[in-house]
Design an enzyme around this catalytic site. Structure first.
Site, PDB file in Angstrom:
ATOM      1  N   TYR A  18     112.526  67.464  -5.894  1.00  0.00           N
ATOM      2  CA  TYR A  18     111.661  66.987  -4.817  1.00  0.00           C
ATOM      3  C   TYR A  18     112.421  65.986  -3.942  1.00  0.00           C
ATOM      4  CZ  TYR A  18     107.680  65.224  -2.257  1.00  0.00           C
ATOM      5  OH  TYR A  18     106.832  64.858  -1.237  1.00  0.00           O
ATOM      6  N   HIS A  22     114.022  66.326   0.167  1.00  0.00           N
ATOM      7  CA  HIS A  22     113.571  65.420   1.230  1.00  0.00           C
ATOM      8  C   HIS A  22     114.695  64.562   1.803  1.00  0.00           C
ATOM      9  CE1 HIS A  22     109.566  66.550  -0.073  1.00  0.00           C
ATOM     10  NE2 HIS A  22     109.123  66.024   1.049  1.00  0.00           N
ATOM     11  N   TYR A  41     106.427  57.735   8.698  1.00  0.00           N
ATOM     12  CA  TYR A  41     106.025  58.623   7.594  1.00  0.00           C
ATOM     13  C   TYR A  41     106.887  58.299   6.381  1.00  0.00           C
ATOM     14  CZ  TYR A  41     104.299  63.117   5.675  1.00  0.00           C
ATOM     15  OH  TYR A  41     103.688  64.096   4.929  1.00  0.00           O
ATOM     16  N   TRP A  76     108.123  75.235   5.096  1.00  0.00           N
ATOM     17  CA  TRP A  76     108.342  74.062   4.246  1.00  0.00           C
ATOM     18  C   TRP A  76     107.398  74.089   3.052  1.00  0.00           C
ATOM     19  CZ3 TRP A  76     111.988  70.543   3.603  1.00  0.00           C
ATOM     20  CH2 TRP A  76     111.703  69.418   2.844  1.00  0.00           C
ATOM     21  N   TRP A  77     106.137  74.376   3.293  1.00  0.00           N
ATOM     22  CA  TRP A  77     105.177  74.435   2.191  1.00  0.00           C
ATOM     23  C   TRP A  77     105.604  75.462   1.154  1.00  0.00           C
ATOM     24  CZ3 TRP A  77      99.886  74.666   5.169  1.00  0.00           C
ATOM     25  CH2 TRP A  77      99.569  73.396   5.660  1.00  0.00           C
TER      26      TRP A  77
END
Length: 104
Positions: A18, A22, A41, A76-77
């Site tokens: 993860y 990112h 963000y 992306w999802w």
């Protein structure tokens, strides 16, 4: 500016994946986020509980929600769906948090 916070989770054995995915996010995803009015963000990981805490400031709810309809967000999802619980449309399972305090 609207402040949004939300909780997601990551599978216990996928913390490193993860984080790697990112750092950095795809440039075209960053561009879509910025073009849709997302600012400041951040996502934080609680490794002990496998929780992700997201915070973002948005210019409007409609522009924020429109991100989900973009091709890059859909990709992306799908890319992230193997490291975190996801809905049938591959969007991450998330829960909005209610604001209780703010100091400007």
């Amino acid at each position: 500016m609207l402040r949004k916070a939300f909780v997601m989770s990551v599978f216990p054995d996928c913390h490193d994946d993860y984080q790697r995915r990112h750092n950095p996010i795809w440039p075209e995803l960053a561009e879509v986020l910025k073009n849709h009015g997302a600012h400041h963000y951040s996502i934080f990981l609680d490794k002990q509980r496998n929780l992700l805490f997201g915070y973002v400031e948005v210019e409007s709810e409609a522009r924020w929600e429109a991100i989900a309809q973009t091709e890059v967000c859909q990709r992306w999802w799908k890319y992230m769906s193997d490291v975190m619980p996801s809905n049938p449309d591959n969007s991450p399972v998330s829960e909005a948090l209610e604001p209780v305090f703010y100091l400007d």
